[in-house]
Scaffold this active site. Sequence first.
Site, short mmCIF file in Angstrom:
data_model
loop_
_atom_site.label_atom_id
_atom_site.label_comp_id
_atom_site.label_asym_id
_atom_site.label_seq_id
_atom_site.Cartn_x
_atom_site.Cartn_y
_atom_site.Cartn_z
N LYS A 159 0.89 -1.17 0.00
CA LYS A 159 0.00 0.00 0.00
C LYS A 159 0.93 1.22 0.00
CE LYS A 159 -4.34 1.56 2.00
NZ LYS A 159 -5.03 1.83 0.74
N1 PMP Z 1 -7.37 -1.76 -3.67
C1 PMP Z 1 -6.84 -0.53 -3.49
C2 PMP Z 1 -5.97 0.04 -4.55
C3 PMP Z 1 -7.11 0.18 -2.32
O1 PMP Z 1 -6.60 1.40 -2.12
C4 PMP Z 1 -7.96 -0.39 -1.34
C5 PMP Z 1 -8.28 0.38 -0.08
N2 PMP Z 1 -7.32 0.16 0.91
C6 PMP Z 1 -8.48 -1.67 -1.57
C7 PMP Z 1 -8.16 -2.32 -2.75
C8 PMP Z 1 -9.32 -2.33 -0.54
O2 PMP Z 1 -8.51 -2.74 0.52
P1 PMP Z 1 -9.06 -2.84 2.00
O3 PMP Z 1 -10.29 -3.65 1.92
O4 PMP Z 1 -8.00 -3.57 2.75
O5 PMP Z 1 -9.32 -1.47 2.48
#
Ligand code: PMP
Length: 306
Positions: A159
């Site tokens: 991330k």
């Molecule tokens: N893909 C991306 C590119 C994101 O930024 C997010 C948000 N964090 C998600 C998927 C979903 O991830 P999560 O469910 O862990 O928030």
Amino acid sequence: MNEAKYIWMDGEFVEWKDAKVHILTHTLHYGNGIFEGTKAYRTHDGRCAIFRLDEHTKRLYNSAKMLLLDIPFSIEEMKKAQVELLQKNELFNGAYIRPLVYLGYGVMGIYHKKCPVNASIAAWEWGAYLGEEGMKNGVRVKISSFNKPSNNSTMGKAKASANYLNSQMAKFEAVEAGYDEALLKDTDGYIAEASGECLFIIRDGVVITPPNDNSLESITQATVIELAKDLGYEVVRKRVTREEIYIADEAFFTGTAAEVTPIRDVDSRIIGCGSRGPITEKLQSAYFDVVQGKNEKYTKYLTYIN
Ligand code: PMP
């Protein structure tokens, strides 16, 4: 934005207005920073709990490892700081929590290992990411002209701040064209994820979501898969193409900020009933039950702050 009182910076609680960095902060120039998006909810018994704090914090450390950032705090310290930040800010009605680890001031040039690593955590009240109306009636989605970068060039499972440049361009393109959100394909033409969410489709009662071959390992996606299985649905993880989405009975996004947001059309093809579909509604409601502590089976995912 809904300002709170304090932001945690490198172990100190700093007043919101004083939470500043130097203009030569390395990450501002070269993009190597990592962050998390975590959410806390007011629970049904009037308390407040952070949802899946362990998994989000673990993912922060995984992202750091991938990008060669040595976080100068332990996982336990970062978890404690998130809890204390909400308490100190009295965010007992729920909040969005944004830990950020970045390369700080003191070294320029691309080689980053001599640069200090800083950590911060902000939290504030943030409503439905794709809007209240979208939560009820669904959002409009465009398949982006931007691809996810190949697994040979960037690390999509981190991330990483840098990864959001591509997301930002895709989101802008979609919004300019009158849509709410963008879906990005991988370099083979299969749908990878949205600019900040994962995709689910429903066909003939089967819940389908792409594998994380070229996308973030989403915590909400994993939660919704568990809930769909609990409700007796077959869940299939397979790559999907754009035309499979066009003819799906239902489609929705998942994400910490987006929660479970229905999709009502993709590239002007109406999906199913053109609003929130019945299975989507069940999963959305099951998700809110879990984050609000109404489902005993999943209170294990909650870290109460009061
Ligand atoms: N893909 C991306 C590119 C994101 O930024 C997010 C948000 N964090 C998600 C998927 C979903 O991830 P999560 O469910 O862990 O928030």
